[in-house]
Scaffold this motif. Structure first.
Motif, PDB file in Angstrom:
ATOM      1  N   SER A  45       0.648  -1.355  -0.054  1.00  0.00           N
ATOM      2  CA  SER A  45       0.117  -0.120  -0.088  1.00  0.00           C
ATOM      3  C   SER A  45       0.958   1.115  -0.026  1.00  0.00           C
ATOM      4  O   SER A  45       0.607   2.308  -0.586  1.00  0.00           O
ATOM      5  N   ASP A  46       1.953   1.404   0.793  1.00  0.00           N
ATOM      6  CA  ASP A  46       2.709   2.508   0.857  1.00  0.00           C
ATOM      7  C   ASP A  46       3.332   2.665  -0.431  1.00  0.00           C
ATOM      8  O   ASP A  46       3.879   3.905  -0.879  1.00  0.00           O
ATOM      9  N   ARG A  47       4.066   1.588  -1.174  1.00  0.00           N
ATOM     10  CA  ARG A  47       4.907   1.731  -2.511  1.00  0.00           C
ATOM     11  C   ARG A  47       3.943   2.512  -3.551  1.00  0.00           C
ATOM     12  O   ARG A  47       4.209   3.086  -4.382  1.00  0.00           O
ATOM     13  N   PHE A  48       2.627   2.245  -3.169  1.00  0.00           N
ATOM     14  CA  PHE A  48       1.750   2.649  -4.294  1.00  0.00           C
ATOM     15  C   PHE A  48       0.823   3.707  -3.816  1.00  0.00           C
ATOM     16  O   PHE A  48      -0.425   4.202  -4.399  1.00  0.00           O
ATOM     17  N   GLY A  49       1.237   4.555  -2.922  1.00  0.00           N
ATOM     18  CA  GLY A  49       0.257   5.609  -2.337  1.00  0.00           C
ATOM     19  C   GLY A  49      -0.881   5.432  -1.755  1.00  0.00           C
ATOM     20  O   GLY A  49      -1.853   6.328  -1.982  1.00  0.00           O
ATOM     21  N   GLY A  50      -1.241   4.378  -1.558  1.00  0.00           N
ATOM     22  CA  GLY A  50      -2.537   4.007  -0.757  1.00  0.00           C
ATOM     23  C   GLY A  50      -3.513   3.618  -1.812  1.00  0.00           C
ATOM     24  O   GLY A  50      -4.647   3.394  -1.664  1.00  0.00           O
TER      25      GLY A  50
END
Length: 203
Positions: free
Chosen positions: A34-39
């Motif tokens: 989730s963090d890698r793709f900005g939520g």
């Protein structure tokens, strides 16, 4: 139908890359994605854990119990496979970004089109009310009331649009935006528009 966020085999490889950084338990892997793709994308537990089990069967990861949590760690065999496929990792993030952007664009387009159409209908109704009224104080009052109603309706539409976008982003964060979301949104907005038009243009 909206295509999957990850193409076949890509999530498996991406999980290996995350575990190569450090050991993690299942929730940490979900949060890391989730963090890698900005939520904008967050896989469900039902998506992650079967793949971790498969990676363990293949000897690419191991797991240990840490209290009530199960921590996964990449093995030497897992690192070897990851090293042989490093050139694929950059493409995976692009795939995910394109998928979530496509969904967001479809939803945004549907909402914007419906809102624009409804605003136009309300403005047209206000103009018709003005032209059909007699030149009198009652006409002036009706025109003022129509303009006020139009302004308030516009505010309601803007508030609805902003709230729906926030709700959809939250749902996407939890991977709970079904493939038929856009078509269902258009169907319901068309129904609302028809109802509003019937109330302002009675036969």
């Amino acid at each position: 139908m909206t295509p999957p966020v990850f193409s076949h085999g890509s999530l498996r490889l991406y999980l290996l890359s995350l575990l190569a950084e450090q050991p993690r338990h299942g929730y940490e892997l979900i949060q890391a994605l989730s963090d890698r793709f900005g939520g904008t994308y967050s896989p469900s537990a039902g998506t992650i854990y079967p793949r971790l089990a498969k990676l363990e069967e293949e000897g690419l990861v191991t797991k240990i119990s840490d209290g009530r949590k199960t921590v996964y760690e990449i093995t030497d065999a897992g690192r070897a496979e990851l090293a042989s496929r490093l050139d694929e990792l950059g493409n995976i993030e692009n795939e995910v970004t394109d998928s979530v952007r496509r969904l967001a664009d479809e939803v945004r387009s549907g909402v914007n089109a419906a809102m624009k159409s409804l605003r136009a209908d309300l403005a047209s109704a206000a103009r018709e009310a003005k032209s059909e009224s007699k030149s009198s104080d009652s006409e002036s009052n009706l025109h003022t009331e129509s303009n006020r109603a139009l302004h308030e309706a516009d505010m309601v539409l803007n508030e609805f649009r902003q709230q729906l976008r926030a709700d959809l982003r939250t749902a996407a964060y939890r991977s709970r935006v079904p493939a038929d979301t856009v078509s269902e949104l258009r169907r319901q907005l068309d129904a609302v528009r028809s109802s509003i038009l019937a109330s302002i243009n009675p036969r």
